[in-house]
Write a protein that holds these residues in place. Structure first.
Motif, short mmCIF file in Angstrom:
data_model
loop_
_atom_site.label_atom_id
_atom_site.label_comp_id
_atom_site.label_asym_id
_atom_site.label_seq_id
_atom_site.Cartn_x
_atom_site.Cartn_y
_atom_site.Cartn_z
N GLU A 46 0.84 -1.20 0.00
CA GLU A 46 0.00 0.00 0.00
C GLU A 46 0.88 1.25 0.00
O GLU A 46 1.70 1.43 0.91
CB GLU A 46 -0.91 0.02 1.24
N TRP A 47 0.69 2.11 -0.98
CA TRP A 47 1.38 3.40 -0.97
C TRP A 47 0.75 4.28 0.09
O TRP A 47 -0.49 4.36 0.20
CB TRP A 47 1.25 4.06 -2.34
N ILE A 48 1.58 5.00 0.87
CA ILE A 48 1.00 5.84 1.90
C ILE A 48 1.42 7.31 1.81
O ILE A 48 0.66 8.18 2.24
CB ILE A 48 1.26 5.30 3.33
N SER A 49 2.59 7.61 1.24
CA SER A 49 2.97 9.01 1.20
C SER A 49 4.12 9.24 0.23
O SER A 49 4.92 8.34 -0.01
CB SER A 49 3.38 9.49 2.60
N ALA A 61 -2.03 8.98 1.39
CA ALA A 61 -3.20 8.14 1.20
C ALA A 61 -4.27 8.56 2.19
O ALA A 61 -3.97 9.03 3.30
CB ALA A 61 -2.83 6.67 1.41
N ASP A 62 -5.51 8.38 1.82
CA ASP A 62 -6.61 8.76 2.70
C ASP A 62 -6.54 8.04 4.04
O ASP A 62 -6.95 8.58 5.07
CB ASP A 62 -7.95 8.45 2.03
N SER A 63 -6.01 6.82 4.04
CA SER A 63 -5.96 6.01 5.25
C SER A 63 -5.05 6.60 6.32
O SER A 63 -5.18 6.24 7.51
CB SER A 63 -5.51 4.59 4.91
N VAL A 64 -4.13 7.49 5.93
CA VAL A 64 -3.18 8.04 6.91
C VAL A 64 -3.21 9.56 6.98
O VAL A 64 -2.55 10.16 7.82
CB VAL A 64 -1.74 7.57 6.63
N GLU A 89 -4.90 -1.12 12.65
CA GLU A 89 -4.81 -1.38 11.22
C GLU A 89 -3.57 -0.76 10.56
O GLU A 89 -3.33 -0.97 9.38
CB GLU A 89 -6.07 -0.92 10.48
N ASP A 90 -2.81 0.01 11.32
CA ASP A 90 -1.53 0.52 10.82
C ASP A 90 -0.40 -0.51 10.96
O ASP A 90 0.72 -0.26 10.49
CB ASP A 90 -1.13 1.80 11.56
N THR A 91 -0.69 -1.61 11.61
CA THR A 91 0.33 -2.66 11.76
C THR A 91 0.76 -3.17 10.39
O THR A 91 -0.06 -3.60 9.58
CB THR A 91 -0.24 -3.83 12.59
N ALA A 92 2.06 -3.07 10.12
CA ALA A 92 2.59 -3.43 8.81
C ALA A 92 4.11 -3.29 8.82
O ALA A 92 4.68 -2.71 9.75
CB ALA A 92 2.03 -2.52 7.72
N MET A 93 4.73 -3.80 7.76
CA MET A 93 6.12 -3.52 7.49
C MET A 93 6.14 -2.24 6.65
O MET A 93 5.42 -2.15 5.65
CB MET A 93 6.77 -4.66 6.73
N TYR A 94 6.95 -1.27 7.07
CA TYR A 94 7.03 0.02 6.40
C TYR A 94 8.35 0.12 5.63
O TYR A 94 9.41 -0.19 6.17
CB TYR A 94 6.92 1.14 7.42
N TYR A 95 8.23 0.60 4.39
CA TYR A 95 9.39 0.72 3.52
C TYR A 95 9.48 2.12 2.94
O TYR A 95 8.46 2.71 2.57
CB TYR A 95 9.26 -0.23 2.33
#
Length: 112
Positions: A46-49, A61-64, A89-95
């Motif tokens: 998921e792209w976030i920023s 992203a709208d989610s963040v 729901e923010d639990t994830a591996m961040y890259y």
């Protein structure tokens, strides 16, 4: 060789905060827009920023949106992501990533 090394992840309670960092090398950091993406277990990437090369323009992203803040320090070849008001729901591996490359990631776990 492009290298992206993320750090700063960890276990945090819902509502908590973390600051992620990405150390970049092997390319001209100040010439590239930089992204943060994440992948939760069993889910797609998921792209976030994104932040532009000069650090003057960002998108989320709208989610963040409203909870996360991307920034960069071109003098230090560093990219950051401030995570506030964390949810399970923010639990994830961040890259951190550029086209064709991303680091090994840093794990963020949000749990009570």
């Amino acid at each position: 060789e492009v290298q992206l090394v993320e750090s700063g992840g960890g276990l945090v309670q819902p509502g908590g905060s973390l600051t992620l960092s990405c150390a970049a090398s092997g390319f001209t950091f100040s010439n590239y827009a930089m992204n943060w993406v994440r992948q939760a277990p069993g889910k797609d990437l998921e792209w976030i920023s994104i932040i532009n090369s000069g650090g003057t323009t960002t998108s989320y992203a709208d989610s963040v949106k409203g909870r996360f803040t991307i920034s960069r320090d071109n003098a230090k070849n560093r990219l950051y992501l401030q995570l506030n008001s964390l949810k399970t729901e923010d639990t994830a591996m961040y890259y951190c990533s550029i086209p064709g490359a991303r680091g090994q990631g840093t794990q963020v776990t949000v749990s009570s």
